[in-house]
Design an enzyme around this catalytic site. Sequence first.
Site, PDB file in Angstrom:
ATOM      1  N   CYS A 182      -9.971   8.695 -22.904  1.00 57.44           N
ATOM      2  CA  CYS A 182      -8.809   7.828 -22.681  1.00 57.44           C
ATOM      3  C   CYS A 182      -8.118   7.531 -24.009  1.00 57.44           C
ATOM      4  CB  CYS A 182      -9.216   6.532 -21.984  1.00 57.44           C
ATOM      5  SG  CYS A 182      -7.810   5.555 -21.432  1.00 57.44           S
ATOM      6  N   THR A 431      -4.390 -10.843  -1.237  1.00 56.41           N
ATOM      7  CA  THR A 431      -3.666 -10.235  -0.119  1.00 56.41           C
ATOM      8  C   THR A 431      -2.302 -10.881   0.045  1.00 56.41           C
ATOM      9  OG1 THR A 431      -3.734  -9.690   2.243  1.00 56.41           O
ATOM     10  CG2 THR A 431      -4.681 -11.812   1.582  1.00 56.41           C
ATOM     11  N   TYR A 432      -1.362 -10.082   0.505  1.00 55.12           N
ATOM     12  CA  TYR A 432      -0.037 -10.593   0.858  1.00 55.12           C
ATOM     13  C   TYR A 432       0.215 -10.363   2.349  1.00 55.12           C
ATOM     14  CZ  TYR A 432       0.264 -10.169  -4.205  1.00 55.12           C
ATOM     15  OH  TYR A 432       0.009 -10.265  -5.555  1.00 55.12           O
ATOM     16  N   THR A 443      -5.936  -7.614   6.073  1.00 54.20           N
ATOM     17  CA  THR A 443      -6.415  -6.379   5.425  1.00 54.20           C
ATOM     18  C   THR A 443      -7.835  -6.514   4.882  1.00 54.20           C
ATOM     19  OG1 THR A 443      -5.475  -7.063   3.293  1.00 54.20           O
ATOM     20  CG2 THR A 443      -4.067  -5.754   4.750  1.00 54.20           C
ATOM     21  N   GLU A 508       1.095  -2.268  -3.879  1.00 53.35           N
ATOM     22  CA  GLU A 508      -0.157  -2.179  -3.123  1.00 53.35           C
ATOM     23  C   GLU A 508      -1.100  -1.156  -3.749  1.00 53.35           C
ATOM     24  OE1 GLU A 508       1.194  -3.329   1.420  1.00 53.35           O
ATOM     25  OE2 GLU A 508       1.883  -1.426   0.587  1.00 53.35           O
TER      26      GLU A 508
END
Length: 537
Positions: A182, A431-432, A443, A508
Amino acid sequence: MNDEEDISSEIESFRDLCGLQTRDENSRHRFLESLGSTLKSWTNRAKENGFQSFISDILPCILRLSLRSPFSDIRESCSALLIAVKEQGIKVPRPVYKGPSTFISSKEIIPMDTDDEQVLSLLVESFLLSGRVTNINSLMAFHPQYLEYFLRTEYFMFKGEGPLPFDWRCYIAIMAASRHRCRYLVQLYELEFLKRQGKKSWLQGLKMVPAKLRALYEINTILAHQPWLISSTHIEKLLKGQDNWSLSELIQAIVILIHIHSLCSFVYGSGITPEIDRDGGHTFKPPSLSDTQSGSIEGDDGPVNGVHSRSCMNELVEKMKEVKAEHDALMETTQEELFEQFEKVESGEVGTGKDKVTSCDETPQPGIARYLENASFGYSDFANRDESMKISTFKVQDYSWEEHGFSLINRLYPDIGQMLDDKFGCAINLTYHTLGRVENVDTSAFRMATWNYIHLVFGIYHDDYLYTEVNKLLERSYKKYIKVVACYPERVSIDDYLGFMPDLTHSEKVHINLLFLESRLQAELLYALRAIMKYMT
């Protein structure tokens, strides 16, 4: 000292101030004025004496500040400085990439002048802590609740209380990032290492560092790729003998190693681009007609491929409802049956049935190779592990984060346990109530399936989970993406990112990568803490 050495010395001093790390507007104004006059002086002297390379050395920092500072006065002043330098006939750099990710359109990234007060406050905090808003933090700003925990934890890890010297902490991060090639993180922590008065000679490679620090390479390698191999013997080897570590030093080092390994997954999984002022982030060449900004995506907001169909998401929503309705079945399923489900997913979905070891056969870049030993060692499917080594599945009922790991780490490295626990909880509970364009969705089952599947690829079994849910909720392209990001992130491609669940928004998908980061981190940490516990008992 001649004029050339004089400018070189001034620029070296300027690097430490280039972050303009102050909340006070008057202080920034005075510094920016000073910067303008100093740069004008450097420019004139450089033109007269023919050593413009020194000026070119500092301009990328000013370019970064003109684009990636949360303070408008800094952005405007630095933009004006670049114009003034260009008018003097000196080449100024431009960014190679349009934004912090090659996977996500710059139009969708949270802007530095955002109207969201919570997000702007966190961007300012990020800037004041390190002198920059990193590309990592720019993407995490999609989820400010998580970013707040992340900033607090990372600050404590690298700049808070602890037995390790600050430069050692940065070097350990370099070692960890090198396992996954990386370059982005290696460059960031090399810079931070020098800021912390680390010895420049150490950046020539592992052969230049103290034997005590170099001794970490074995557990660094194991934890990064096959954490189930870590044992109390590895811990004992580091704690005893010549150049030994103390237990408190070792636990801090392990936390940094694991944090960076997991952060590599986020960097690659989200398509993070080089920082503007680091190698690969800027160029002095003018743009050409064929310049496509290195593959950066520029599209509208919404699903990542522009597909607006809700059918796939609605199907997943229905499956989650079915799974929720079947939770009572957990009470009726025996432990033997639950474990059989786990093994079926493990061998059928995770195991490739091919080579036992997925070696890192890519030749590492020169800037990475010097920090690597045993470079070919890579991830191995846990399902295909060598039976002769008698490595059994890690059963959470025998050693869990909540009942065992949390208390042990908090005792050995005070406060970090709570910070990690808050971060774990935020990532998995965030979560939304949306899936793409479908709203009012629970979800939780999908998030739990994702978390437990990542644990599964690292050989960790939860005895209170129905593993049949994994196959019901996670499509094959998503499982493939999970495995690549979690196990060999350096191989992630934009096709992998775009190929799974195309109806999801970029926000998301960033959340999903946060789940990967935290679940992988917890998996490595559980193996390490269990080994330490066995050593102590």
